[in-house]
Design an enzyme around this catalytic site. Structure first.
Site, PDB file in Angstrom:
ATOM      1  CG  ASP A  91      -6.781   5.382  -4.159  1.00 34.79           C
ATOM      2  OD1 ASP A  91      -6.708   5.895  -3.035  1.00 34.79           O
ATOM      3  OD2 ASP A  91      -7.173   4.212  -4.333  1.00 34.79           O
ATOM      4  CG  ASN A 150     -13.544  -4.439  -8.104  1.00 34.23           C
ATOM      5  OD1 ASN A 150     -12.603  -4.236  -7.329  1.00 34.23           O
ATOM      6  ND2 ASN A 150     -14.056  -3.506  -8.880  1.00 34.23           N
ATOM      7  CG  HIS A 157     -10.415  -1.880  -6.249  1.00 32.74           C
ATOM      8  ND1 HIS A 157     -11.553  -1.133  -6.450  1.00 32.74           N
ATOM      9  CD2 HIS A 157     -10.142  -1.760  -4.923  1.00 32.74           C
ATOM     10  CE1 HIS A 157     -11.927  -0.593  -5.311  1.00 32.74           C
ATOM     11  NE2 HIS A 157     -11.099  -0.965  -4.365  1.00 32.74           N
ATOM     12  CD  GLU A 178     -12.383  -0.082  -9.776  1.00 38.19           C
ATOM     13  OE1 GLU A 178     -12.254  -1.187  -9.211  1.00 38.19           O
ATOM     14  OE2 GLU A 178     -13.144   0.808  -9.345  1.00 38.19           O
TER      15      GLU A 178
HETATM   16  C1  GLP Z   1     -11.235   1.721  -1.745  1.00 36.19           C
HETATM   17  C2  GLP Z   1      -9.765   2.175  -1.828  1.00 36.19           C
HETATM   18  C3  GLP Z   1      -8.834   1.008  -1.721  1.00 36.19           C
HETATM   19  C4  GLP Z   1      -9.256   0.116  -0.573  1.00 36.19           C
HETATM   20  C5  GLP Z   1     -10.587  -0.529  -0.887  1.00 36.19           C
HETATM   21  C6  GLP Z   1     -11.097  -1.445   0.219  1.00 36.19           C
HETATM   22  O1  GLP Z   1     -11.834   1.678  -2.980  1.00 36.19           O
HETATM   23  N1  GLP Z   1      -9.432   2.952  -2.986  1.00 36.19           N
HETATM   24  O2  GLP Z   1      -7.504   1.485  -1.554  1.00 36.19           O
HETATM   25  O3  GLP Z   1      -8.300  -0.861  -0.361  1.00 36.19           O
HETATM   26  O4  GLP Z   1     -11.537   0.460  -1.145  1.00 36.19           O
HETATM   27  O5  GLP Z   1     -11.785  -0.719   1.188  1.00 36.19           O
HETATM   28  P1  GLP Z   1     -12.020  -1.196   2.670  1.00 36.19           P
HETATM   29  O6  GLP Z   1     -10.692  -1.155   3.324  1.00 36.19           O
HETATM   30  O7  GLP Z   1     -12.942  -0.168   3.252  1.00 36.19           O
HETATM   31  O8  GLP Z   1     -12.598  -2.556   2.601  1.00 36.19           O
END
Ligand code: GLP
Length: 246
Positions: free
Chosen positions: A67, A143, A145, A150
Site C-alpha cells: 500500500d 482494527n 486490517h 479496512e
Molecule cells: C499500517 C500498514 C499495515 C500494517 C499495520 C500494522 O496501517 N498499512 O500494513 O500491517 O499498519 O502496523 P504495525 O506493524 O506498526 O503494528
C-alpha cells in the site's frame, strides 16, 4: 490457519528472514510482497545482515508493496516508498528499478482520482506479469486490517483507493507530526490480490497484538475483520512471539 510461536521476536524474525533468503537462493528473481509498519522491521534488518555477512544477493528480486498513502510522492520522506528504501531496499541491496508501489504517481506526477482505477489495474497486471507473488509479508492493524483493507473490505476486493479508518490515521499521527497531516486516503492491494500470493507470513509481536491474533484465529471470512479472510488460504502462517500467542 497455522500458527508458529517463537520464544522471542528476534527468533521469529530470523526464521522468516531465513525463509526469504532460502527462497531467493533457489530463485534469485523471486517475487516478494512487502509490508510497512513497525512489525516487519526486524526481518528487514536481518535480511540486510545476511547480505553483509553472508553475501545474500537480493539484487534480482522483484517486490510489490501492499500500500501507499494517496498524494505522497515517492520522494516524500513520509511515503512508504521512502521508508522501504531506508529500511530494506538500500541496506539489503534490492534494485530500485525492480520495486513497485501502488502510489498513484506516473512519471513523478500524481494521477487524477478518476484515473486511479487504471493505475490500480496496471499494478495488478504488473504482479501477474511478474508471475505472481511468491511470499507476502503482512502485519495486522488495530482494527484487523491487512494492507489498508479496512473493515468492510470484501474477499473479492482488488487494488483500489480506500478511505482510511480513524484508528489507522490516529496510529500514523505521530509519524506525520499530527493527525491533521495524515492523508485521508490510500491505495492498497485488495484482499483477493493478497490471497493470490503463494505463501503468506503474517507477523504479530508483543502483548499489544495478542487480542488481534486471537480474533484472527477465531474469525472466518468476516468483512468486519479483514485478517479473517486469510483463514481460507492453505499457504498462510501466523508467526508470533510468546507475548502475542494466545
Ligand atoms: C499500517 C500498514 C499495515 C500494517 C499495520 C500494522 O496501517 N498499512 O500494513 O500491517 O499498519 O502496523 P504495525 O506493524 O506498526 O503494528
Amino acid at each position: 490457519m497455522e500458527m508458529q510461536v517463537f520464544e522471542s521476536r528476534a527468533a521469529a524474525e530470523r526464521d522468516v528472514a531465513r525463509e526469504i533468503a532460502g527462497l531467493v537462493r533457489r530463485r534469485p528473481d523471486a517475487v516478494l510482497g512487502l509490508a510497512t509498519g513497525n512489525t516487519p522491521t526486524g526481518v528487514y534488518a536481518e535480511l540486510a545482515r545476511l547480505r553483509r555477512e553472508e553475501g545474500l544477493d537480493l539484487s534480482r528480486v522483484r517486490t510489490f508493496n501492499l500500500d501507499e498513502y494517496c498524494g505522497l510522492a515517492p520522494t516524500n520522506p513520509r511515503s512508504f516508498r521512502a521508508w522501504m528504501e531506508r529500511e530494506l531496499f538500500v541496506p539489503a541491496g534490492i534494485a530500485l528499478d525492480r520495486v513497485c508501489f501502488p502510489d498513484g504517481f506516473e512519471a513523478g506526477h500524481p494521477v487524477r482520482v478518476e484515473e486511479l482505477p487504471r493505475v490500480c489495474d496496471a499494478f495488478e497486471r504488473a504482479i501477474r506479469d511478474a508471475g505472481g507473488i511468491d511470499l507476502q509479508l503482512l502485519g495486522i492493524g488495530r482494527n484487523g486490517h491487512i494492507g489498508f483493507n479496512e473493515p468492510g473490505s470484501t474477499r473479492a476486493s482488488r487494488t483500489r483507493r480506500v478511505e482510511l479508518h480513524p484508528w489507522t490515521r490516529e496510529d500514523a499521527a505521530a509519524e506525520f507530526g499530527g493527525l491533521e497531516h495524515v492523508p485521508t486516503h490510500a491505495i492498497t492491494m485488495g484482499v483477493a490480490t493478497i490471497l493470490e500470493a503463494r505463501a503468506v507470513r503474517v507477523l504479530a509481536f508483543g502483548a499489544k497484538k495478542r487480542a488481534l491474533v486471537r480474533r484472527t484465529l477465531d474469525t472466518a471470512n468476516d468483512p468486519a475483520w479483514p485478517a479473517s479472510f486469510l483463514c481460507a488460504h492453505a499457504g498462510v502462517r501466523l508467526v508470533v512471539d510468546r507475548e502475542a500467542a494466545t
